[in-house]
Design an enzyme around this catalytic site. Structure first.
Site, PDB file in Angstrom:
ATOM      1  N   GLU A  35       0.840  -1.231  -0.061  1.00  0.00           N
ATOM      2  CA  GLU A  35      -0.084  -0.114   0.008  1.00  0.00           C
ATOM      3  C   GLU A  35       0.843   1.203  -0.029  1.00  0.00           C
ATOM      4  OE1 GLU A  35      -3.470   0.513  -0.205  1.00  0.00           O
ATOM      5  OE2 GLU A  35      -3.393  -1.607  -1.037  1.00  0.00           O
ATOM      6  N   TYR A 118      -5.564   7.405   4.653  1.00  0.00           N
ATOM      7  CA  TYR A 118      -5.790   6.354   3.247  1.00  0.00           C
ATOM      8  C   TYR A 118      -4.961   5.281   3.805  1.00  0.00           C
ATOM      9  CZ  TYR A 118      -4.925   3.806  -0.589  1.00  0.00           C
ATOM     10  OH  TYR A 118      -4.748   2.498  -1.445  1.00  0.00           O
ATOM     11  N   ASP A 136      -8.602   7.166  -2.221  1.00  0.00           N
ATOM     12  CA  ASP A 136      -7.405   7.616  -2.917  1.00  0.00           C
ATOM     13  C   ASP A 136      -7.933   8.183  -4.339  1.00  0.00           C
ATOM     14  OD1 ASP A 136      -8.372   5.553  -4.619  1.00  0.00           O
ATOM     15  OD2 ASP A 136      -6.501   4.656  -4.919  1.00  0.00           O
TER      16      ASP A 136
END
Ligand code: SF4
Length: 350
Positions: A35, A118, A136
């Site tokens: 990520e 996020y 995002d």
């Protein structure tokens, strides 16, 4: 709506998702690495970096024990090097304070270096299926179209997007739901030419009903600056002189050849002389142009004019300077522009 929206999306994801290496693991650490790497970087670029990284640092403990220069070296070429510094710093905290495990508490995760809303939502929802929404660039674009929101895609839209996501978030498989929305944005609801005919949530899409899917969100024109710079190659036998960048600011702590931006009205040779004097306190005796290297960053593109330089005296040397041979360049994390210069020097030497 909630159930059919999320089940349409998850069913589509099950059948159409790309086969990506981090989708084969439930290890929270590996999900976290992927990520962070995927922020600001394309999937195709990340794959090779991710695979190498999890071999070299297979656990949080391995990462925490590694010297920062080794970590930065593995990140070389991915850009936004603070991500590597933060993931390393966070791994040390996790080993020291949480037995090397990513806790399930969003507050603790959010307090770790490099975790914003996020990454907290994505890591916890994908690794632990926690009911957290994420926004995002892909999610923002998809939801703006679903709701036909006016304006450009920026964080001002996020309150409305969040409200919508909370309404459609499923009770289970939250991580898959979040990934499905991002996948939809990457593969179907693309910024240019969305493929609405194969979209699993077309029946909920207001932009499609209004025929506005191509104009939502509005596009903000990016201004890309052109920068001209000069680079000094200083040799002593088989050794090359390199220096470490400051610990703060752009490309912090990476190693590079001396040099810098050409100021307005300066010739390349004048810029070279000034930079060497400012950076190393030495006078340039002579220089010969070797080649130019171009590199593109998100905000600017840079042209590096590379010169073979002879100095009046040897440059000063402290802990931020090194004389290194070709084979030792591999030990030093460098910006992509410098790595391109080394490649070219290597080719020219062979
Ligand atoms: Fe995007 Fe088209 Fe699907 Fe709407 S219908 S979400 S614009 S792909």
């Amino acid at each position: 709506m909630k159930q059919s929206f999320s089940s349409n999306l998850i069913n589509w994801y099950d059948e159409n998702k790309r086969d990506l290496p981090w989708r084969h693991t439930k290890d929270p650490y590996k999900i976290w690495v992927s990520e962070i790497m995927l922020q600001q970087t394309t999937v195709n670029t990340v794959i090779a970096y991710y695979e190498k990284w999890v071999k070299i640092f297979p656990t949080i403990q391995d990462l925490a024990q590694a010297p920062i220069q080794t970590v930065l070296k593995q990140w070389q070429g991915l850009g936004y090097y603070n991500r590597a510094k933060n993931i390393h710093a966070a791994s040390i905290i996790l080993v020291n304070e949480h037995k090397g495990i990513l806790p399930k508490d969003p507050k603790i995760i959010r307090s770790l270096p490099g975790f914003g809303p996020y990454s907290t939502g994505s890591v916890l929802s994908i690794a632990y299926d926690m009911p957290l929404t994420i926004i995002d660039a892909n999610v923002r674009r998809v939801v703006m179209r679903l709701l036909a929101l006016p304006g450009i895609a920026d964080t001002k839209q996020d309150a409305q997007i969040e409200e919508f996501l909370n309404k459609v978030l499923p009770g289970r498989r939250v991580g898959d739901f979040n990934q499905a929305l991002m996948e939809l944005g990457a593969m179907v609801c693309r910024s240019k030419e969305p493929v609405c005919t194969i979209c699993p949530v077309v029946k909920y899409c207001k932009a499609y009903k209004l025929g506005q899917q191509e104009i939502i969100p509005q596009i903000k024109k990016k201004i890309i600056k052109n920068i001209q710079a000069v680079i000094a190659i200083i040799k002593k036998g088989e050794y090359y002189f390199i220096q470490k960048r400051p610990s703060k600011g752009l490309l912090a702590d990476l190693w590079e050849f001396p040099g810098g931006k050409i100021e307005e009205g300066e010739s390349k040779k004048e810029a070279l002389g000034r930079e060497l004097k400012e950076e190393l306190g030495v006078e340039l005796k002579s220089s010969k142009h070797l080649f130019d290297v171009k590199h593109f960053y998100t905000q600017f593109r840079i042209n590096l004019s590379v010169f073979d330089c002879v100095l009046e005296s040897e440059p000063k040397k402290d802990s931020t300077h090194r004389w290194v041979s070709f084979k030792d360049f591999t030990k030093y994390p460098m910006p992509s522009g410098s790595a391109k210069i080394i490649e070219k020097l290597c080719l020219d030497n062979n």
